[in-house]
Design a protein around this motif. Structure first.
Motif, PDB file in Angstrom:
ATOM      1  N   CYS A  73      32.651  55.275 106.777  1.00  0.00           N
ATOM      2  CA  CYS A  73      33.265  56.601 106.858  1.00  0.00           C
ATOM      3  C   CYS A  73      34.506  56.551 107.750  1.00  0.00           C
ATOM      4  O   CYS A  73      34.419  56.200 108.925  1.00  0.00           O
ATOM      5  CB  CYS A  73      32.263  57.618 107.401  1.00  0.00           C
ATOM      6  N   GLU A  75      36.305  59.132 108.611  1.00  0.00           N
ATOM      7  CA  GLU A  75      36.278  60.287 109.504  1.00  0.00           C
ATOM      8  C   GLU A  75      35.477  59.968 110.782  1.00  0.00           C
ATOM      9  O   GLU A  75      35.918  60.247 111.890  1.00  0.00           O
ATOM     10  CB  GLU A  75      35.650  61.470 108.747  1.00  0.00           C
ATOM     11  N   CYS A  76      34.312  59.361 110.606  1.00  0.00           N
ATOM     12  CA  CYS A  76      33.466  59.007 111.754  1.00  0.00           C
ATOM     13  C   CYS A  76      33.929  57.691 112.394  1.00  0.00           C
ATOM     14  O   CYS A  76      33.584  57.408 113.532  1.00  0.00           O
ATOM     15  CB  CYS A  76      32.008  58.830 111.325  1.00  0.00           C
ATOM     16  N   GLN A  80      28.009  54.814 108.084  1.00  0.00           N
ATOM     17  CA  GLN A  80      27.037  55.918 108.105  1.00  0.00           C
ATOM     18  C   GLN A  80      26.204  55.880 106.831  1.00  0.00           C
ATOM     19  O   GLN A  80      26.686  55.416 105.798  1.00  0.00           O
ATOM     20  CB  GLN A  80      27.777  57.277 108.133  1.00  0.00           C
ATOM     21  N   CYS A  90      29.429  61.022 103.442  1.00  0.00           N
ATOM     22  CA  CYS A  90      28.831  60.688 104.721  1.00  0.00           C
ATOM     23  C   CYS A  90      27.777  61.732 105.087  1.00  0.00           C
ATOM     24  O   CYS A  90      28.033  62.934 104.995  1.00  0.00           O
ATOM     25  CB  CYS A  90      29.954  60.661 105.755  1.00  0.00           C
ATOM     26  N   GLU A  92      26.708  62.415 107.944  1.00  0.00           N
ATOM     27  CA  GLU A  92      27.030  63.020 109.235  1.00  0.00           C
ATOM     28  C   GLU A  92      28.085  64.116 109.109  1.00  0.00           C
ATOM     29  O   GLU A  92      27.902  65.216 109.590  1.00  0.00           O
ATOM     30  CB  GLU A  92      27.540  61.953 110.218  1.00  0.00           C
ATOM     31  N   CYS A  93      29.206  63.789 108.465  1.00  0.00           N
ATOM     32  CA  CYS A  93      30.319  64.745 108.433  1.00  0.00           C
ATOM     33  C   CYS A  93      30.641  65.252 107.030  1.00  0.00           C
ATOM     34  O   CYS A  93      31.453  66.151 106.874  1.00  0.00           O
ATOM     35  CB  CYS A  93      31.555  64.116 109.066  1.00  0.00           C
TER      36      CYS A  93
HETATM   37 ZN   LIG Z   1      31.383  60.665 108.532  1.00  0.00          ZN
END
Ligand SMILES: [Zn+2]
Length: 119
Positions: A73, A75-76, A80, A90, A92-93
């Motif tokens: 990911c 972004e992270c 993930q 993802c 998470e986000c």
């Molecule tokens: Zn993410």
């Protein structure tokens, strides 16, 4: 049936391993199966039970490690788990991250063999 041919090749690998190790008795075969590998683990397990009959591996267990899909990911900034195998987002986000880092695996990665007393 796709899983049966996979089960048979797992048995081939194990039998070869046994030959190379002076006929070692294989107690268990560990395989990694990614969620994207297109394999139904229950079907693989029952195919293995069918395929091992009448072979030297009739008492060998198949241990399946089910690997979740992992995405890189952006972004992270790290790896993930995927939200689902359909979405590739993802967990998470929620960013769509098509860069799959894990999930296609199909490999025999370990064998448990019976300890033989050295004389
Ligand atoms: Zn993410």
């Amino acid at each position: 049936m796709h899983e049966l041919s996979i089960a048979m090749s797992i048995i081939d690998i194990a039998q070869e391993y046994s030959h190379e190790h002076d006929g070692a008795v294989i107690l268990a075969i560990h395989v990694k199966v990614g969620r994207m590998a297109g394999i139904v683990t229950d079907a693989l397990r029952s195919a293995f039970e069918m395929a091992r009959e009448d072979t030297s591996l009739c008492d060998t267990k198949l241990v399946i490690e089910d690997l979740p899909v992992m995405l890189d990911c952006r972004e992270c900034g790290c790896e993930q788990p995927a939200d689902s195998i359909q979405s590739l987002c993802c967990s998470e986000c929620g960013t769509l991250s098509p860069n799959i880092t894990q999930g296609y695996e199909l490999e025999v990665f370990a064998m448990e063999i019976e300890e033989v007393e050295q004389v």
